[in-house]
Design a protein around this motif. Sequence first.
Motif, PDB file in Angstrom:
ATOM      1  N   UNK A  41       0.748  -1.238   0.000  1.00  0.00           N
ATOM      2  CA  UNK A  41       0.000   0.000   0.000  1.00  0.00           C
ATOM      3  C   UNK A  41       0.778   1.289   0.000  1.00  0.00           C
ATOM      4  N   UNK A  42       0.480   2.133   0.993  1.00  0.00           N
ATOM      5  CA  UNK A  42       0.932   3.512   1.030  1.00  0.00           C
ATOM      6  C   UNK A  42       1.939   3.736   2.139  1.00  0.00           C
ATOM      7  N   UNK A  43       2.789   4.727   1.934  1.00  0.00           N
ATOM      8  CA  UNK A  43       3.798   5.089   2.917  1.00  0.00           C
ATOM      9  C   UNK A  43       3.149   5.783   4.107  1.00  0.00           C
ATOM     10  N   UNK A  44       3.614   5.452   5.310  1.00  0.00           N
ATOM     11  CA  UNK A  44       3.095   6.069   6.528  1.00  0.00           C
ATOM     12  C   UNK A  44       4.243   6.220   7.519  1.00  0.00           C
ATOM     13  N   UNK A  45       4.364   7.377   8.198  1.00  0.00           N
ATOM     14  CA  UNK A  45       5.528   7.627   9.053  1.00  0.00           C
ATOM     15  C   UNK A  45       5.501   6.930  10.402  1.00  0.00           C
ATOM     16  N   UNK A  46       4.318   6.686  10.982  1.00  0.00           N
ATOM     17  CA  UNK A  46       4.259   6.191  12.357  1.00  0.00           C
ATOM     18  C   UNK A  46       3.910   4.719  12.456  1.00  0.00           C
ATOM     19  N   UNK A  47       3.253   4.161  11.438  1.00  0.00           N
ATOM     20  CA  UNK A  47       2.893   2.754  11.524  1.00  0.00           C
ATOM     21  C   UNK A  47       1.659   2.443  10.701  1.00  0.00           C
ATOM     22  N   UNK A  48       1.171   1.225  10.864  1.00  0.00           N
ATOM     23  CA  UNK A  48      -0.024   0.763  10.156  1.00  0.00           C
ATOM     24  C   UNK A  48      -0.865  -0.090  11.093  1.00  0.00           C
ATOM     25  N   UNK A  49      -2.165  -0.087  10.835  1.00  0.00           N
ATOM     26  CA  UNK A  49      -3.097  -0.973  11.519  1.00  0.00           C
ATOM     27  C   UNK A  49      -3.807  -1.784  10.447  1.00  0.00           C
ATOM     28  N   UNK A  50      -3.708  -3.099  10.536  1.00  0.00           N
ATOM     29  CA  UNK A  50      -4.363  -3.958   9.552  1.00  0.00           C
ATOM     30  C   UNK A  50      -5.509  -4.704  10.228  1.00  0.00           C
ATOM     31  N   UNK A  51      -6.661  -4.689   9.580  1.00  0.00           N
ATOM     32  CA  UNK A  51      -7.843  -5.398  10.066  1.00  0.00           C
ATOM     33  C   UNK A  51      -8.195  -6.478   9.050  1.00  0.00           C
ATOM     34  N   UNK A  52      -8.215  -7.724   9.488  1.00  0.00           N
ATOM     35  CA  UNK A  52      -8.580  -8.837   8.617  1.00  0.00           C
ATOM     36  C   UNK A  52      -9.874  -9.451   9.126  1.00  0.00           C
ATOM     37  N   UNK A  53     -10.883  -9.512   8.284  1.00  0.00           N
ATOM     38  CA  UNK A  53     -12.147 -10.135   8.672  1.00  0.00           C
ATOM     39  C   UNK A  53     -12.073 -11.644   8.446  1.00  0.00           C
ATOM     40  N   UNK A  54     -12.961 -12.370   9.102  1.00  0.00           N
ATOM     41  CA  UNK A  54     -12.955 -13.829   8.982  1.00  0.00           C
ATOM     42  C   UNK A  54     -13.386 -14.254   7.581  1.00  0.00           C
ATOM     43  N   UNK A  55     -12.753 -15.320   7.106  1.00  0.00           N
ATOM     44  CA  UNK A  55     -13.033 -15.846   5.775  1.00  0.00           C
ATOM     45  C   UNK A  55     -13.838 -17.135   5.869  1.00  0.00           C
TER      46      UNK A  55
END
Length: 768
Positions: free
Chosen positions: A94-108
């Motif tokens: 994805x995209x550049x971010x200076x402080x971090x990332x939060x990823x949310x994965x829903x159930x499959x």
Amino acid sequence: MSVNVATGEQLEKFKIFDVKDVSQLAPGLQLTNTTGRNNTTTLRGVTFDPDQGTAPAVQLYLNEIPADAQTAFTAMYDVQQIEVLRGPQGLLRGLSAPAGSITIATRKPNFDKIEGYMQATGTDRHAYNVQGGVSLPFSDSFAIRVAGLVDGNRLNQVRDVNLGGQHSQSRTESGRITLGWKPSSDFTAYLNYQYLHADNRQFQQVIGSGNTPFGTYRSVFGIPSVFMPPAFGGGPFATDTSVVSGPALGVSDYGAVQEGAFRNQNETHIVNLQFDYDLGPATLSFVGAHQFSKLKINRDLDAANAIPNYIQTSNVVTPYKVDTAELRLTSDNEEGLGWGVGAFYSKQTGTTVVNQDNSIFQYAVAPNALVNPPCGLVGGAAAGCTGNFAPYTLPNQLPLSVLVTVPVDSETWSFNGNLRYKTGPLTIQGGLRYSIMRKVQTTQQSLSGIFNTPPAEIIPAALQRTRNTPITGGATINYAFSPDLNAYIAYGHSFRQGSTKVAGPAVVSDDLIRTNPEKTDSFEFGLKGSLIDRKLNYTVAAFYQKLDGFLSRFTNIYWSSPTNPGQTTGGFDFNYNGDAKVKGIEASLDARPTRDWDLSISAAYTHARWSNALLPCNDYAGTGTPNTTGTPAVTGTGNVSYCNSSDKLANTPDFSLNANTELRFPMDKVTPFVRALMTYTPSYNWWQSQYRFKDREMVNLFLGVRSNDDKWELDLFAKNLLNQKRITNISLGEVTTNASVYGTYDSGYSSVNVTNPREFGATLNFKW
């Protein structure tokens, strides 16, 4: 890297129905919402205001696709896991971010068996949450999962004393269907559709004694005082005590005084496609999404009721669509030289329309001023002058509306490549991402009412188009000293594109219209290990980050027109750049002292500070520090006051600590348990509001029982067990409204956000 993971089971266990509460499981992470709309994420002391119109400091991903917090944070259900990745991100996704990332994965969907859950929660604070999901396998190659949510609550638990005691209220409905297709062991695809409708009505809590902001003015020269304010000879001022902004309110009252609503509605459709194709030596992966959202905001801008009997309405409609796609090809070998390449594309379009009341208020007209003999040409204070008094009332409102149209057109292309070399305990990985970022930001503004103007562009032509081509990336060296100890050192470089102001004053200096890009360099060293036969796991990370031109937002800043320095149309929010530095240390400890006792403790210390940055501020007294002492004024020769700051980047403490534990008491068929979640925040000072916040010890306690086969669970809980009512955000001084040609009206209140009071509830969960 530094990663915190919250599984779906943990979210259900600790009754985390709002993504913002995930901060209780990740130290140094703060997720806030001060208005019911603007979800703000702060990580490692670096914050982001979603209204500033730039890429976020912490990038959010929903099923691997960049998503906006306004949507993804609104409905939390049927989640597989949430990851909090710290430090500059954007190399591998994805995209550049200076402080971090939060990823949310829903159930499959599950291809092998029917499975699902149903959970219902109710509390004594008029909150309810019903959610569930089920997987239906039609064959070993095709399955679907259906999930849904209905949630209602009173948000900040505030009631409005000027609207018959109405409470803040939220209702959210969301549904999701996921199709899974696995025609062979080499190919798996998931197609997901999610619908969301959220309706929040949140009142702004205030504290203070209130005020009697209306008064009377004497007419002079036989001329109604509507034309003669005191500065020009108008007579003495007298308070009209019959009109007040509201009663005295304290922190524990959870009271509001606004006379109009603050209603936020979000209707969103998201379609998401993911697939992985194992080609043997490499895997081809694709993620893509289409999001269409329509946000409606109806707001009374006079939230502290500085002008009683007047509702300063603001209606905002923001329809927008975002199309995103990313293709990755990654080698499958674990040893030796590995590689990966990828391409990313994103485009957002839409047009925001703002219709806002900007009425002008004059001084009151004395009803018999034109009948009385004039006082002469010596001014209202002359001996023998017999002027007239009249209440300052709404008939002196001169109607004026502002219509603002903001087209959105932004596009990003990026291409990345990375190499990885692994030999025995040593792994070295690094890569670069080249991006092409284009953005067009314009604003058309027109007036109607006492003034009528056709739509006119208020953004200078030279500041409307932005194009950047940054190179970002990073490198990591990891060494496994043993199966129980890893050490790593990492470097990351990120970039955020500047923005152009799309609302606010039409005539201000260029530095208040357009910000410069932000660049970040970060260094981190960490250890991860386990002891006592892996009954004890630990992580430690130390980091240093330098931000050149950090992008931040400064709210409700008093400004003055260069062509008429004595006139202002209100306080506005401005984006601005300033250099900053961040350093700190994080640690976590996860233990299972016995088979039936789990314990987790994590803490973070972060020193995030401006580096003697010159920033917009309110400095009425001319002291060089933020204040609202005296008559609103601009210090210096610019459109706004500026203050030098080496203080905090965000309204967060330097230190935070989280802990959770569960103690189980197994029996033949059921297992009673006690579970607790605690967050500690020390006292700290916030320079922008010149206020010292008290320490907070937030404790949530859970008592329950579940079946030994985990098919059902019943528990009772208390959130904020200690019933601490702590201010978490406060305005600088008392809230005023600059809706008048002459004068500023003080509400007698400070706006605040306060921790929700103690809440008791019960949850019943079934799984199959």
